[in-house]
Design a protein around this motif. Structure first.
Motif, short mmCIF file in Angstrom:
data_model
loop_
_atom_site.label_atom_id
_atom_site.label_comp_id
_atom_site.label_asym_id
_atom_site.label_seq_id
_atom_site.Cartn_x
_atom_site.Cartn_y
_atom_site.Cartn_z
N ALA A 190 0.71 -1.07 0.10
CA ALA A 190 0.10 -0.06 0.01
C ALA A 190 1.01 1.29 -0.19
O ALA A 190 0.42 2.22 -0.65
N MET A 225 -7.34 5.76 -4.08
CA MET A 225 -7.15 5.22 -5.24
C MET A 225 -7.45 3.67 -5.41
O MET A 225 -7.63 3.20 -6.45
N PHE A 226 -7.40 3.07 -4.31
CA PHE A 226 -7.74 1.44 -4.02
C PHE A 226 -9.22 1.44 -4.44
O PHE A 226 -9.56 0.16 -4.77
N SER A 274 2.47 1.41 -3.73
CA SER A 274 1.46 1.67 -4.84
C SER A 274 0.92 2.97 -5.09
O SER A 274 0.30 3.51 -5.75
N SER A 275 0.49 3.46 -3.79
CA SER A 275 -0.22 4.56 -3.54
C SER A 275 0.61 5.97 -3.26
O SER A 275 0.34 7.09 -2.98
N ALA A 333 -3.32 1.38 4.07
CA ALA A 333 -3.19 2.74 3.72
C ALA A 333 -3.89 3.64 4.67
O ALA A 333 -3.29 4.52 5.39
N ALA A 368 -4.95 9.51 -1.44
CA ALA A 368 -4.23 8.13 -1.79
C ALA A 368 -4.84 6.85 -1.48
O ALA A 368 -4.84 5.90 -1.99
N ARG A 417 -1.28 14.36 -4.18
CA ARG A 417 -2.22 13.76 -3.41
C ARG A 417 -1.97 13.77 -1.77
O ARG A 417 -0.63 13.69 -1.40
N GLN A 437 -1.09 13.94 -9.40
CA GLN A 437 -0.63 12.72 -8.57
C GLN A 437 0.62 13.31 -7.59
O GLN A 437 0.34 12.30 -6.52
#
Length: 273
Positions: free
Chosen positions: A57, A228-229, A60-61, A243, A225, A220, A217
């Protein structure tokens, strides 16, 4: 009879505490589960203890960059709120007149207006002055949202402080301005801690306006963030929860640091004022 009432009170407090902790337990449960497991399986109340969710997490974020952005905006906004609200509260409490009372009434009215209502005109304004995707514009926006309620707290708190505090400093040669910042402000630590917790957490958790004004991006914040998932990756509950736990940690730490002043600042500023 007295023992029964005491036992009942402790039982009620324990039940309320347990209910309050359930959402946090579910969040940790989801954060530690494997991707294929989201809810409780059978009677098992233990997660899979998959700690790799946190690293995935984080990467990726871009949680590190999001945390930095949130810290910049939260600290900058909180500092501006404290400077503006404490000064305004002092002027209203110590130099009361029709103009100051009118300003105070306007601020009270502003407290009743949800910030999301004025997002569209604010977006037009921010776009015209180049404030989209900038820290400074978001700091000013968050500060303007938090000033009215903070002035309300500071005004009530300062009213219960004896005037002799700054009068003694003025006799010793200070101006009213320096007397406030060098002497009176020292006694405002409880209400300042309350403002830091309330407004800092409000800024930290802000999503409704951040999604409009921070579209890049690299700009954020933590709420963006975490979202995003749901948008880019679908509903990945384990990563979303991981996250959210990462983003929650600094807020909990800040509350533990300032919580000893929190209740005193709220009661003195809101009730006695």
């Amino acid at each position: 009879m007295k023992n029964t009432r005491t036992l009942g009170k402790y039982t009620l407090v324990a039940a309320m505490t347990l209910l309050s902790l359930i959402p946090f337990y579910i969040l940790l449960y989801l954060a530690l589960n494997n991707p294929s497991r989201t809810l409780f399986n059978g009677l098992s109340l233990l997660p899979d203890f998959n700690f790799s969710n946190f690293s995935e997490a984080w990467e990726s974020s871009k949680m590190g960059l999001a945390t930095l952005n949130s810290l910049i905006i939260a600290i900058g906004g909180a500092v501006l709120i404290i400077l503006a609200a404490s000064s305004a509260g002092y002027a209203i409490a110590r130099y009361s007149n029709k103009f100051h009372q009118s300003v105070f009434n306007v601020l009270l009215i502003c407290m009743m207006i949800p910030a999301i209502i004025i997002t569209v005109p604010l977006y037009t304004l921010m776009k015209s002055i180049g404030g989209i995707n900038t820290h400074w514009a978001m700091i000013l926006l968050m500060a303007s949202n938090g000033v009215p309620f903070s002035v309300f707290l500071y005004t009530g708190f300062i009213k219960v402080l004896p005037r002799e505090i700054e009068e003694s400093a003025i006799i010793d040669g200070c101006t009213p301005f320096t007397a406030f910042w060098r002497v009176t402000f020292h006694f405002l630590r409880p209400v300042t801690a309350a403002v830091v917790i309330l407004q800092g957490l409000a800024i930290w958790n802000n999503y409704g306006q951040a999604v409009f004004f921070l579209q890049g991006q690299d700009m954020r914040t933590i709420p963006l963030a975490v979202s995003m998932f749901f948008q880019q990756y679908g509903a990945q509950w384990n990563l979303m929860a991981a996250a959210a736990v990462i983003g929650l940690a600094p807020a909990v730490l800040a509350f533990l640091v300032f919580q000893q002043y929190f209740v005193k600042g709220i009661t003195a500023g809101a009730v006695k004022g």
